[in-house]
Design an enzyme around this catalytic site. Structure first.
Site, PDB file in Angstrom:
ATOM      1  N   HIS A 122       0.864  -1.185   0.000  1.00  0.00           N
ATOM      2  CA  HIS A 122       0.000   0.000   0.000  1.00  0.00           C
ATOM      3  C   HIS A 122       0.900   1.234   0.000  1.00  0.00           C
ATOM      4  O   HIS A 122       2.021   1.179   0.497  1.00  0.00           O
ATOM      5  CB  HIS A 122      -0.845  -0.056   1.285  1.00  0.00           C
ATOM      6  CG  HIS A 122      -1.882   1.007   1.411  1.00  0.00           C
ATOM      7  ND1 HIS A 122      -1.595   2.274   1.847  1.00  0.00           N
ATOM      8  CD2 HIS A 122      -3.220   0.986   1.161  1.00  0.00           C
ATOM      9  CE1 HIS A 122      -2.714   2.988   1.878  1.00  0.00           C
ATOM     10  NE2 HIS A 122      -3.711   2.229   1.464  1.00  0.00           N
ATOM     11  N   ASP A 199       3.018  -4.620   8.053  1.00  0.00           N
ATOM     12  CA  ASP A 199       1.828  -3.785   7.880  1.00  0.00           C
ATOM     13  C   ASP A 199       0.627  -4.702   8.101  1.00  0.00           C
ATOM     14  O   ASP A 199       0.300  -5.531   7.249  1.00  0.00           O
ATOM     15  CB  ASP A 199       1.839  -3.176   6.471  1.00  0.00           C
ATOM     16  CG  ASP A 199       0.548  -2.423   6.151  1.00  0.00           C
ATOM     17  OD1 ASP A 199      -0.426  -2.550   6.924  1.00  0.00           O
ATOM     18  OD2 ASP A 199       0.517  -1.717   5.124  1.00  0.00           O
ATOM     19  N   GLN A 202      -4.516  -5.133   6.970  1.00  0.00           N
ATOM     20  CA  GLN A 202      -5.510  -6.064   6.430  1.00  0.00           C
ATOM     21  C   GLN A 202      -5.457  -7.431   7.112  1.00  0.00           C
ATOM     22  O   GLN A 202      -6.189  -8.338   6.708  1.00  0.00           O
ATOM     23  CB  GLN A 202      -5.313  -6.229   4.914  1.00  0.00           C
ATOM     24  CG  GLN A 202      -5.495  -4.951   4.118  1.00  0.00           C
ATOM     25  CD  GLN A 202      -6.925  -4.413   4.144  1.00  0.00           C
ATOM     26  OE1 GLN A 202      -7.864  -5.110   4.506  1.00  0.00           O
ATOM     27  NE2 GLN A 202      -7.084  -3.158   3.759  1.00  0.00           N
ATOM     28  N   LYS A 225     -10.396  -0.550  10.734  1.00  0.00           N
ATOM     29  CA  LYS A 225     -10.593  -1.742   9.902  1.00  0.00           C
ATOM     30  C   LYS A 225     -11.024  -2.945  10.741  1.00  0.00           C
ATOM     31  O   LYS A 225     -11.279  -4.019  10.221  1.00  0.00           O
ATOM     32  CB  LYS A 225      -9.307  -2.062   9.135  1.00  0.00           C
ATOM     33  CG  LYS A 225      -8.967  -0.977   8.103  1.00  0.00           C
ATOM     34  CD  LYS A 225      -7.954  -1.443   7.120  1.00  0.00           C
ATOM     35  CE  LYS A 225      -7.281  -0.310   6.384  1.00  0.00           C
ATOM     36  NZ  LYS A 225      -8.118   0.296   5.337  1.00  0.00           N
ATOM     37  N   CYS A 361      -4.879   2.450  -3.684  1.00  0.00           N
ATOM     38  CA  CYS A 361      -3.668   3.003  -3.039  1.00  0.00           C
ATOM     39  C   CYS A 361      -2.502   2.019  -3.136  1.00  0.00           C
ATOM     40  O   CYS A 361      -1.702   1.897  -2.192  1.00  0.00           O
ATOM     41  CB  CYS A 361      -3.917   3.383  -1.583  1.00  0.00           C
ATOM     42  SG  CYS A 361      -5.191   4.605  -1.380  1.00  0.00           S
TER      43      CYS A 361
HETATM   44  N1  C6P Z   1      -6.307   0.472   2.845  1.00  0.00           N
HETATM   45  C1  C6P Z   1      -8.159   0.105   1.316  1.00  0.00           C
HETATM   46  O1  C6P Z   1      -9.252   0.386   0.842  1.00  0.00           O
HETATM   47  P1  C6P Z   1      -4.942   3.808   7.137  1.00  0.00           P
HETATM   48  O2  C6P Z   1      -5.466   4.674   6.026  1.00  0.00           O
HETATM   49  O3  C6P Z   1      -3.736   4.415   7.811  1.00  0.00           O
HETATM   50  O4  C6P Z   1      -5.990   3.365   8.094  1.00  0.00           O
HETATM   51  O5  C6P Z   1      -4.447   2.442   6.444  1.00  0.00           O
HETATM   52  C2  C6P Z   1      -3.537   2.492   5.393  1.00  0.00           C
HETATM   53  C3  C6P Z   1      -3.280   1.133   4.854  1.00  0.00           C
HETATM   54  C4  C6P Z   1      -2.022   0.585   5.007  1.00  0.00           C
HETATM   55  N2  C6P Z   1      -1.754  -0.664   4.591  1.00  0.00           N
HETATM   56  C5  C6P Z   1      -2.680  -1.431   3.990  1.00  0.00           C
HETATM   57  C6  C6P Z   1      -2.329  -2.821   3.574  1.00  0.00           C
HETATM   58  C7  C6P Z   1      -3.971  -0.918   3.795  1.00  0.00           C
HETATM   59  O6  C6P Z   1      -4.893  -1.684   3.218  1.00  0.00           O
HETATM   60  C8  C6P Z   1      -4.280   0.396   4.212  1.00  0.00           C
HETATM   61  C9  C6P Z   1      -5.622   0.992   3.945  1.00  0.00           C
HETATM   62  C10 C6P Z   1      -7.655   0.893   2.507  1.00  0.00           C
HETATM   63  O7  C6P Z   1      -7.472  -0.804   0.878  1.00  0.00           O
HETATM   64  C11 C6P Z   1      -7.778   2.368   2.285  1.00  0.00           C
HETATM   65  S1  C6P Z   1      -6.712   2.973   1.055  1.00  0.00           S
END
Ligand code: C6P
Length: 403
Positions: A122, A199, A202, A225, A361
């Site tokens: 991401h 990370d 997910q 999430k 993203c």
């Molecule tokens: N992915 C998706 O629709 P934040 O925005 O900080 O809560 O998470 C960022 C982030 C970082 N790593 C991974 C693997 C992610 O999936 C995400 C967030 C969302 O896939 C929003 S872009």
């Protein structure tokens, strides 16, 4: 046996309609909906104990502080950390990774050093390292993918050299719904004495996480999430790293003493928590994790896997559908012939079905796949097979419109 209908009743938003159609929410990888107990928790904190934390001798401040610190213990237990000193509250995964990039980078890295990330990251696990690269002159080494969209572990092994300083990879791809073999990735890095940041954005909602069993050096996740409010997240870090790393933000709370000549820093975890935290969100994060624990993360994982497998089977029956990778989690990404993903997403939306379309993203991954983006359906514990059927029917209708 899980009673999904009862679970659904806990989520008021699932009773909403969109364009007159019942909402079918399949965008859970972007954010999950919130159960009533989490919504109530937020309003109860404001109604009964709202007060700034760690600052007051008065009753409310002490109660609010205890509630916030109870969440730290809940998180510690949820991810199997050794100590609450290793649990840093942040605004989310993005901030957690930026914290490591900034503090680990400033403390340990110099020009010429190398960091390993992967093709399926991401942007949150790419851009902070690029900013560090531009600031101090490090190099990013990228783990390639195999033909079936998994990490190429043999190539990964070959990326290590005497300049490698950190590996930072996602546990589960937000685009492909594929889990990476984190334990193996960590073992390989540790054989070179290199720490690993995972990370977990997910993986936290869909897997039992045990940071000690994984032996991860850092693990980052977002509350929103995993059924908690937006604006709160966690960075887990092994104490030995966090103790050695310089603070991230400066301000109140992260200090012991301040004079105009010199500041001494607070102990862990407060050294990394400058300013008034989102203690309301943090307390509600604790409530959300307790809620997940009540259902059982393994039960959630099993149910979501079955749902995803069902969706994949049904998708495969539609001529012209191309699924990317073999998802093992709770998300599936695909394209329908040459139809642009945004067009499909817009038609599904009119039918009350929320999916995400585009690059998610993760532009380098989408570029690697040579496509304009994907349609992604992602599942949570409150989704049902009937909703998958509605989604598949909607997809048939959308495809027909373009024939
Ligand atoms: N992915 C998706 O629709 P934040 O925005 O900080 O809560 O998470 C960022 C982030 C970082 N790593 C991974 C693997 C992610 O999936 C995400 C967030 C969302 O896939 C929003 S872009």
């Amino acid at each position: 046996m899980l009673n999904i209908e009862d679970i659904r009743k806990e989520f008021p938003i699932l009773g909403e309609t969109v364009y007159g159609k019942p909402l079918v929410y399949l965008d859970n990888a972007a954010t999950t909906q919130k159960p009533q107990c989490v919504i109530n928790c937020i309003s109860n904190v404001y109604k009964t104990i709202n007060s700034n934390v760690h600052r007051g001798v008065h009753h409310l401040s002490q109660v609010a502080t205890t509630a916030m610190e109870n969440t730290r213990e809940t998180v510690r237990e949820f991810i199997g950390a050794e100590s609450t000193e290793e649990i840093i509250f942040t605004r989310g995964t993005t901030e957690s990774i930026n914290l490591v990039a900034s503090s680990f980078g400033t403390t340990f890295l110099k020009s010429g050093d190398e960091i390993i990330i992967s093709t399926m990251e991401h942007h949150s696990n790419i851009v902070p390292w690029q900013m560090l690269r531009d600031r101090i002159g490090i190099t990013l080494r990228i783990i390639p993918l195999t033909a079936d969209c998994t990490l190429d572990i043999e190539s990964y092994k070959s990326l290590f050299n005497e300049r490698t300083r950190l590996v930072s990879v996602t546990h589960v791809s937000n685009v492909l719904g594929i889990s990476n073999p984190i334990k193996e990735i960590v073992n390989i890095a540790h054989n070179h004495n290199i720490p690993v940041l995972v990370d977990g954005a997910q993986s936290i909602p869909h897997k039992k996480i045990d940071v000690k069993a994984l032996d991860a050096d850092f693990y980052a996740f977002s509350g929103h999430k995993v059924y908690a409010p937006t604006g709160v997240g966690v960075l887990y870090g092994k104490k030995k790293w966090l103790e050695a790393m310089c603070p991230y933000h400066g301000g109140g709370e992260m200090i012991k003493t301040v004079s105009f000549e010199k500041t001494t820093f607070n102990e862990l975890p407060y050294k990394f928590e400058a300013g008034t935290p989102d203690y309301v969100g943090i307390i509600a994060l604790g409530k959300a994790l307790e809620w997940v624990k009540g259902i059982g993360i393994e039960n959630i994982a099993k149910y979501e896997r079955e749902l995803t497998e069902y969706a994949v089977e049904e998708l495969k029956k539609i001529p012209g559908i191309r699924i990317f990778g073999t998802p093992d989690g709770a998300a599936v990404s695909f394209l329908a012939g040459d139809i642009h993903p945004a067009d499909i997403g817009t038609i599904l939306d009119r039918l009350g079905i929320a999916v995400r379309t585009g690059h998610h993203c993760a532009q380098p991954l989408i570029e690697h796949l040579g496509i304009p983006g994907t349609i992604r359906a992602s599942f949570a514990i409150y989704n049902t097979k009937e909703e998958v059927d509605i989604f598949i029917n909607g997809l048939h209708r959308a495809i027909k419109m373009f024939e």
